[in-house]
Design a protein around this motif. Structure first.
Motif, PDB file in Angstrom:
ATOM      1  N   SER A  37       0.827  -1.204   0.000  1.00 36.12           N
ATOM      2  CA  SER A  37       0.000   0.000   0.000  1.00 36.12           C
ATOM      3  C   SER A  37       0.868   1.264   0.000  1.00 36.12           C
ATOM      4  O   SER A  37       0.531   2.247  -0.657  1.00 36.12           O
ATOM      5  CB  SER A  37      -0.948   0.006   1.196  1.00 36.12           C
ATOM      6  N   ALA A  38       2.008   1.222   0.698  1.00 38.40           N
ATOM      7  CA  ALA A  38       2.906   2.378   0.702  1.00 38.40           C
ATOM      8  C   ALA A  38       3.458   2.632  -0.689  1.00 38.40           C
ATOM      9  O   ALA A  38       3.500   3.779  -1.143  1.00 38.40           O
ATOM     10  CB  ALA A  38       4.042   2.155   1.701  1.00 38.40           C
ATOM     11  N   SER A  39       3.877   1.583  -1.392  1.00 35.99           N
ATOM     12  CA  SER A  39       4.413   1.780  -2.735  1.00 35.99           C
ATOM     13  C   SER A  39       3.310   2.221  -3.698  1.00 35.99           C
ATOM     14  O   SER A  39       3.555   3.010  -4.604  1.00 35.99           O
ATOM     15  CB  SER A  39       5.086   0.506  -3.235  1.00 35.99           C
ATOM     16  N   LEU A  40       2.079   1.751  -3.477  1.00 35.37           N
ATOM     17  CA  LEU A  40       0.957   2.205  -4.295  1.00 35.37           C
ATOM     18  C   LEU A  40       0.707   3.697  -4.103  1.00 35.37           C
ATOM     19  O   LEU A  40       0.508   4.435  -5.071  1.00 35.37           O
ATOM     20  CB  LEU A  40      -0.299   1.417  -3.883  1.00 35.37           C
ATOM     21  N   VAL A  41       0.742   4.158  -2.862  1.00 37.86           N
ATOM     22  CA  VAL A  41       0.543   5.580  -2.569  1.00 37.86           C
ATOM     23  C   VAL A  41       1.638   6.407  -3.232  1.00 37.86           C
ATOM     24  O   VAL A  41       1.370   7.445  -3.844  1.00 37.86           O
ATOM     25  CB  VAL A  41       0.513   5.819  -1.042  1.00 37.86           C
ATOM     26  N   ILE A  42       2.883   5.945  -3.143  1.00 41.81           N
ATOM     27  CA  ILE A  42       3.993   6.652  -3.771  1.00 41.81           C
ATOM     28  C   ILE A  42       3.811   6.704  -5.281  1.00 41.81           C
ATOM     29  O   ILE A  42       4.007   7.740  -5.911  1.00 41.81           O
ATOM     30  CB  ILE A  42       5.336   5.993  -3.382  1.00 41.81           C
ATOM     31  N   TYR A  43       3.394   5.581  -5.875  1.00 46.33           N
ATOM     32  CA  TYR A  43       3.189   5.518  -7.321  1.00 46.33           C
ATOM     33  C   TYR A  43       2.103   6.491  -7.767  1.00 46.33           C
ATOM     34  O   TYR A  43       2.274   7.250  -8.724  1.00 46.33           O
ATOM     35  CB  TYR A  43       2.825   4.085  -7.719  1.00 46.33           C
ATOM     36  N   ILE A  44       0.977   6.506  -7.060  1.00 48.50           N
ATOM     37  CA  ILE A  44      -0.128   7.405  -7.411  1.00 48.50           C
ATOM     38  C   ILE A  44       0.301   8.860  -7.268  1.00 48.50           C
ATOM     39  O   ILE A  44       0.016   9.698  -8.123  1.00 48.50           O
ATOM     40  CB  ILE A  44      -1.355   7.090  -6.534  1.00 48.50           C
ATOM     41  N   ARG A  45       1.039   9.164  -6.199  1.00 46.58           N
ATOM     42  CA  ARG A  45       1.489  10.537  -5.985  1.00 46.58           C
ATOM     43  C   ARG A  45       2.447  10.976  -7.087  1.00 46.58           C
ATOM     44  O   ARG A  45       2.371  12.096  -7.579  1.00 46.58           O
ATOM     45  CB  ARG A  45       2.163  10.633  -4.608  1.00 46.58           C
ATOM     46  N   GLU A  46       3.357  10.099  -7.487  1.00 50.87           N
ATOM     47  CA  GLU A  46       4.303  10.429  -8.554  1.00 50.87           C
ATOM     48  C   GLU A  46       3.588  10.648  -9.882  1.00 50.87           C
ATOM     49  O   GLU A  46       3.896  11.579 -10.616  1.00 50.87           O
ATOM     50  CB  GLU A  46       5.346   9.315  -8.706  1.00 50.87           C
ATOM     51  N   THR A  47       2.643   9.783 -10.220  1.00 54.44           N
ATOM     52  CA  THR A  47       1.951   9.937 -11.503  1.00 54.44           C
ATOM     53  C   THR A  47       1.101  11.208 -11.513  1.00 54.44           C
ATOM     54  O   THR A  47       0.999  11.878 -12.533  1.00 54.44           O
ATOM     55  CB  THR A  47       1.081   8.709 -11.811  1.00 54.44           C
ATOM     56  N   ARG A  48       0.522  11.567 -10.377  1.00 53.38           N
ATOM     57  CA  ARG A  48      -0.262  12.818 -10.323  1.00 53.38           C
ATOM     58  C   ARG A  48       0.651  14.026 -10.451  1.00 53.38           C
ATOM     59  O   ARG A  48       0.278  15.023 -11.046  1.00 53.38           O
ATOM     60  CB  ARG A  48      -1.048  12.896  -9.021  1.00 53.38           C
ATOM     61  N   LEU A  49       1.860  13.952  -9.905  1.00 50.18           N
ATOM     62  CA  LEU A  49       2.806  15.051 -10.046  1.00 50.18           C
ATOM     63  C   LEU A  49       3.227  15.228 -11.501  1.00 50.18           C
ATOM     64  O   LEU A  49       3.409  16.334 -11.982  1.00 50.18           O
ATOM     65  CB  LEU A  49       4.051  14.808  -9.167  1.00 50.18           C
ATOM     66  N   ILE A  50       3.388  14.102 -12.212  1.00 46.51           N
ATOM     67  CA  ILE A  50       3.763  14.173 -13.619  1.00 46.51           C
ATOM     68  C   ILE A  50       2.635  14.772 -14.449  1.00 46.51           C
ATOM     69  O   ILE A  50       2.862  15.593 -15.321  1.00 46.51           O
ATOM     70  CB  ILE A  50       4.145  12.763 -14.133  1.00 46.51           C
TER      71      ILE A  50
END
Length: 37
Positions: free
Chosen positions: A22-35
């Motif tokens: 879940s932590a890596s999922l949150v990081i992934y979603i946050r990174e893609t939204r930043l992009i």
């Protein structure tokens, strides 16, 4: 992340794996939204 580390130390690998996932999922979603922004 802290929950995952605690889970690993007490031997609850299912809890640790779930929290790391879940932590890596949150990081992934946050990174893609930043992009996208």
């Amino acid at each position: 992340m802290g929950v995952g580390l605690v889970g690993m130390t007490i031997g609850d690998f299912r809890l640790a794996g779930f929290s790391f996932l879940s932590a890596s999922l949150v990081i992934y979603i946050r990174e893609t939204r930043l992009i996208d922004a």
